[in-house]
Scaffold this active site. Structure first.
Site, PDB file in Angstrom:
ATOM      1  N   TYR A  13      43.913  35.965  40.274  1.00  0.00           N
ATOM      2  CA  TYR A  13      42.480  36.552  40.791  1.00  0.00           C
ATOM      3  C   TYR A  13      41.631  36.017  41.800  1.00  0.00           C
ATOM      4  CZ  TYR A  13      43.290  39.913  36.873  1.00  0.00           C
ATOM      5  OH  TYR A  13      43.749  40.853  36.272  1.00  0.00           O
ATOM      6  N   ILE A  14      41.708  34.714  41.686  1.00  0.00           N
ATOM      7  CA  ILE A  14      40.743  33.860  42.653  1.00  0.00           C
ATOM      8  C   ILE A  14      41.540  33.681  44.167  1.00  0.00           C
ATOM      9  CG2 ILE A  14      39.603  31.852  43.105  1.00  0.00           C
ATOM     10  CD1 ILE A  14      39.199  31.542  40.400  1.00  0.00           C
TER      11      ILE A  14
END
Length: 907
Positions: A865-866
């Site tokens: 996600y990052i």
DNA sequence: CTCGTCTAGTCTGTACCATAAAT
DNA sequence: CATTTATGGTACAGACTAGACGA
């Protein structure tokens, strides 16, 4: 401002009115201030009231052709409910309100654009631990020896690394400098800068965004390549024996890459179109080893009689037998039932067991099966394997690696690429997550006949195992898989694909993050629209708006419908009546099982309108197990979202919000402190994202124990502090007055009872240690053929313990503690106290850190996600080696990110 | 519905660390 | 006493494969 009458029938007795409305909105404003301390601004959607849309359309009855039982029940319910809700929305002075809404739209600008700056409201306030850690690191308190050591080592590494980086920078600095300066706004503290990113997103068209990420690349290309060769070789500094074949090939590969590295992220031709490859060569898959029958003396016992089973049935029995220690499975009724069904099915096919005399023993009752002998056999085998000398184990592994080497890589458009899961999944018992109805079912062995191979037309087709053939050979250039089969439990398709560090996976990863960044440009409008639609006349729209709100604010998943034969988990669109509890004035409590049956529990404050909507969506006759969003499906939702931006779906919000949060946190971060402290800061930010995404892990079984141990240690140290202080009195009784009696008091929680226990435990520990050492020494003597020591020796050695015990006794009785050490002085003792206090502090921080981490999994957000470029930027900006954030595999996976950004890159 | 891809927690072995023991 | 080596325990990486999503 009387728009709240929309829903008045819901709030009985509170017939419309400015009053109630004002009250709610004020509360929210206050709440918002609290929740966004860093920004301190009010959520615009709340102050700008938007009226409903003009064309008030009575919702058409749900005409869902697809009328399976579930659906049917649902739509009939919907009808009654729809009537109620539409009638209540029918009688409104629409035209009037429309004007309001238009007016409301007018004061555009600031507050509106602020929206994009606050993707995440309603987060819990940051934990104290984080702040504390920060403080500790700022005040120059030395860390424990452990930390200090680490610190030094890392800083050494960091400076080394820094040199490399500096070289790199020198090479490209001249070109980059001007750009950096022109964008110097990056250095403005965030608080002031708040609105900056918005302008970027809104005002800036492609050109700028592109220049952010892409432009420097071309310039940097050349210098980067050179330095890479220098920087990288440090990593494979594996000590010891010669490299395995495998390592060599890997390095060769790296070397090759070095020479003619393909930078797909700079290749404009890559990434569009559906054709994924032109040529593809690979060697197929690796099958799990054949079943090896148990030795003759190991048998399943049925009703007290050892029985011989057919090989195939025996294998299934071993699946169960080998997991007897896993109470999680074995004590699960469904698991046992499913297993036994499948087990008996095999038995029926292969013939049931035979006893010694050759009589058939029919296995009918699970309760009569005793798998213990099988379990014990596996345990002993496991132990044997473990006891194998290291060298032998290594040799075994090398052998396996050599056998699999051919399958580890494929050739994709002429480039060598790592294959991910080239091993066919072995047979076993399906577990599934949560209360899966199929848990315990037999996952069958996959045969070559079930496997489809996808490969280039010109490539040599991999040889199936002797006497077998593949199911099919495909040449599907649009597929990224090399082999595929269907699994027998859920009928799911399993694919052999490339590893995460491959070009193709990197490309789609890159695209994913670019899509999330693209969302930045649309998020304002989307948020404005859903704020408006929260009051829509059309129930479907209102539900959709509410759902998007939840997805955007709380990072819920889309929530597809699930089948009967799957675990009952939900996401946003599939939330059920019982998963949401409303707590006036505007709190919502979510409590449900999400993906992987992980519990999502969150008590949040929501927009008052959302609260009202939820109340409507939960209105009678809806009850337990009814859908909250009965007019909404994930596909409708996604279709709507795609209207804003091609490719926009619900899940993009998760990526966006996760990366956006991380970006904000990293930007806010102070650049001070040691490497360790910076890493800790990074991890704190990472943790915040993980919490947002609800990434959990089960608390380690040892957790409570180790926390207790740490606490014990801390208490021991605190006790020591007290003792040392008492010694001061021993030296100079006057000091008690000087420092005040309080200074010398024993902490209240370390009461007499605790003291007693602590002393005993300390003594016991010493005793054990001495005892152990004695035994070991004796063994050694024995091994050398010498005489063992007598028990008297042991007693002598234990004398120390006795002395200490005496000392304690005396201390307890007299309440005085004699100063220890040679030439004790007040100064020395004071220094001693300081040292102990520091130790306590670091221990405390460690403990709090551990506690805060016990059920949060940082990895998932870091991997999925990052945006990795954020991490790279952080690493460069604060001069922390990327190795501190990304493991070897992650560095490979995010190679594109590591090589493509400067420290002024922005998400 | 089918197929393909991305996401996600757990399991297992091992690297790593603190500490103790040995040199 | 400083440095090296053994040990025992923990944290972490990497493998594995289930689960969700979406075209």
């Amino acid at each position: 401002m009387s728009s709240s009458d929309d829903d008045t029938p819901l709030v009985k007795g509170k017939t419309n009115g400015v009053k109630s409305d004002d009250r709610v909105s004020k509360q929210v404003d206050r709440a918002m201030d609290k929740q966004t301390p860093s920004n301190g601004h009010v959520e615009p959607g709340l102050s700008i009231r938007m009226g409903p849309v003009d064309d008030m359309e009575v919702d058409a009855p749900t005409t869902n052709g697809n009328a399976n039982g579930k659906r049917k029940a649902r739509s009939s319910l919907t009808n009654t409910y729809k009537e109620a809700s539409s009638s209540e929305e029918d009688d409104k002075p629409l035209s009037k309100r429309r004007r309001t809404s238009q007016k409301a739209k007018q004061p555009k600008g600031e507050s509106e654009s602020d929206l994009s700056d606050v993707p995440l409201r309603a987060r819990k306030p940051p934990k104290a631990t984080a702040a504390q850690i920060g403080e500790d690191s700022d005040s120059d308190i030395p860390l424990t020896t452990k930390l200090v050591k680490e610190k030094e080592a890392i800083e050494k590494a960091a400076t080394k690394e820094a040199k490399n980086i500096k070289n790199k920078e020198k090479a490209s600095a001249s070109k980059r400098k001007p750009k950096v300066e022109s964008e110097s706004d990056d250095d403005i503290p965030l608080a002031k800068k708040k609105k900056q990113p918005v302008q970027k997103t809104n005002g800036v068209k492609k050109a700028k965004v592109e220049s952010d990420s892409d432009a420097p690349l071309a310039k940097k290309k050349a210098p980067l390549k050179k330095t890479k060769a220098k920087a990288e070789p440090a990593t494979p500094a594996k000590k010891g024996k010669g490299k395995s074949k495998l390592e060599e090939t890997e390095q060769d590969q790296e070397a090759e890459d070095e020479e003619e590295e393909y930078r797909w992220w700079e290749d404009p031709a890559k990434g569009d179109g559906t054709k994924k490859w032109e040529t593809l060569e690979h060697n197929g898959v690796v099958f799990p080893p054949e079943y090896e029958p148990l030795p003759k003396h190991v048998k399943l016992i049925y009703d007290g009689v050892p029985v011989t089973l057919h090989k195939d049935a025996e294998e299934v029995a071993t699946f169960y037998g080998s997991m007897l220690n896993s109470t999680h499975n074995v004590e699960n009724a469904t698991f046992n039932k499913n297993f036994f069904e499948d087990f008996t099915a095999i038995l029926d096919k292969t013939g049931h067991g035979k006893d010694k005399a050759g009589n058939t023993i029919k296995i009918k009752k699970f309760e009569k099966c005793d798998f213990k002998p099988i379990f014990e056999w596996f345990e002993s085998e496991r132990a044997k394997k473990k006891a194998l000398p290291v060298a032998e184990r290594k040799a075994l592994k090398a052998e396996k690696d050599a056998a699999e080497a051919d399958y580890m890589f494929c050739t994709w458009d002429g480039r060598k690429q790592k294959v991910g899961n080239f091993r066919v999944e072995p047979p076993g018992l399906f577990r599934g997550r949560g209360e899966h109805p199929k848990t315990g079912r037999l996952k069958k062995r996959v045969t070559p006949e079930q496997i489809t191979i996808n490969i280039g037309k010109e490539a040599k087709i991999p040889e199936p195992p002797a006497g077998h053939h593949w199911k099919e050979i495909k040449h599907d250039k649009e597929g990224t898989w090399l082999a595929m089969w269907q699994e027998n439990i859920n009928g799911a398709y399993k694919y052999v694909m490339l590893a995460a560090n491959s070009d193709i996976k990197g490309q789609s990863d890159f695209k994913k993050f670019e899509k999330a960044r693209e969302l930045k440009k649309h998020i304002d409008r989307i948020r404005k629209d859903y704020q408006r639609d929260l009051r829509s006349e059309k129930m479907a729209d209102r539900q959709r708006a509410t759902a998007i709100y939840l997805i955007d604010q709380f990072a819920l998943r889309a929530g597809n419908e699930k089948g009967e034969d799957e675990a009952e988990t939900v996401g946003c669109c599939s939330l059920k009546f019982q998963h949401v509890t409303l707590k006036p004035p505007n709190f919502v409590i979510f409590d449900f099982l999400g993906k992987d049956s992980i519990r999502f529990y969150n008590e949040v404050q929501v927009d008052p309108q959302v609260f009202k909507n939820m109340k409507i969506f939960k209105k009678a006759p809806k009850t337990t197990n009814d859908d909250i969003f009965d007019r909404l499906t994930t596909s409708a939702l996604n279709k709507y979202l795609t209207g804003y931006m091609p490719g926009l779906t619900a899940k993009v919000f998760r990526t966006y919000n996760a990366s956006w949060t991380m970006a904000r946190l990293l930007k806010d971060m102070k650049s001070t402190g040691s490497v360790i402290e910076k890493v800790k800061d990074y991890n704190d930010a990472n943790r915040e994202v993980a919490i947002l995404c609800n990434h959990k892990r089960t608390v380690a079984a040892s957790h409570a124990g180790s926390i207790e141990k740490m606490q014990d240690k801390i208490n021991g140290l605190r006790y020591q502090v007290w003792r040392v202080k008492q010694m001061m009195i021993d030296i100079d009784p006057k000091i008690k007055k000087k420092k005040g009696a309080e200074y010398f008091e024993r902490p209240k929680d370390l009461d007499d009872e605790w003291l007693q226990q602590h002393q005993e435990a300390t003594l016991e520990e010493m005793r054990e240690k001495i005892q152990k050492k004695f035994e070991k020494d004796n063994e050694k003597l024995k091994a050398e053929g010498e005489k063992e020591m007598k028990a008297k020796e042991l007693e002598e050695r234990l004398e120390v313990v006795k002395e200490l015990a005496q000392k304690y006794k005396k201390e307890n009785k007299s309440g005085k503690i004699e100063a220890e050490g040679k030439n004790p002085s007040i100064e020395k003792l004071e220094a001693n106290v300081d040292k102990l206090l520091q130790q306590i502090e670091t221990k405390k921080v460690q403990m709090e850190d551990k506690e805060g981490n016990k059920e949060v999994a940082l990895g998932t957000s870091k991997i999925n996600y990052i945006d990795p470029r954020l991490t790279v930027v952080f690493s460069k900006k604060f001069n922390v080696p990327i190795e501190r954030f990304f493991s070897k595999t992650l560095r490979e996976k995010f190679d594109w990110a590591i090589k493509s950004v400067d420290e002024d890159w922005d998400f």
